[in-house]
Design an enzyme around this catalytic site. Sequence first.
Site: not given
Ligand code: IDP
Ligand code: MG
Length: 167
Positions: A58, A91, A125
């Site tokens: 993605f 968070r 974020h």
């Molecule tokens: P976070 O935003 O909660 O820290 P991260 O793993 O850093 O999570 O991922 C960044 C962003 O990527 C997420 O906020 C979301 O928009 C997207 N994302 C993360 N994991 C997935 C997934 O497994 N499927 C689809 N989108 C994802």
């Molecule tokens: Mg993150």
Amino acid sequence: MDQATLILIKPDGLKKSLTGNILTRLSETKLEIVAAKMVRVTEELATEHYRHLKSKAFFPELIKYIQGEMHDRRKVMALIYWGTDSIKKCRELAGATNPEEADPTSIRGSYGRILTTGLYENVVHVSSNESEAEREIKLWFMPEEIIVDLYPSKIIVEKERKVQAWA
Ligand code: IDP
Ligand code: MG
């Protein structure tokens, strides 16, 4: 322990007119906002910000998402919240990454959605730990844009650097 946290109101949050609502929710934390600005996100900034996800299927769509290409809003609002346990507090208010799994009263649980492509469109974020927060804040902000001294900085003289000035 006083900490800094980078918050981004993502393009879907802006398009859904959630800025006021999100800031109100974050004000429950009693943390201090020490920097805030609107940012036009370049591909370079987006790629560096999400570099830990480069191998994910993605990733290309995520880069388009944070640049606002899917919401006709080519900007994000970037803020730094500062104070005791700011990362944990922010968070918790944001909720889990997957909006379907997020607490329904959290920001992501209330306003996030999963696209048919599978991408999580989750409104905000929030930095995930102190070292990520430092890396992200240094990526998104210059020292002079932050009203407290978060990290060591230095004065440098840049020659022939073009800046836009008022005419
Ligand atoms: P976070 O935003 O909660 O820290 P991260 O793993 O850093 O999570 O991922 C960044 C962003 O990527 C997420 O906020 C979301 O928009 C997207 N994302 C993360 N994991 C997935 C997934 O497994 N499927 C689809 N989108 C994802
Ligand atoms: Mg993150």
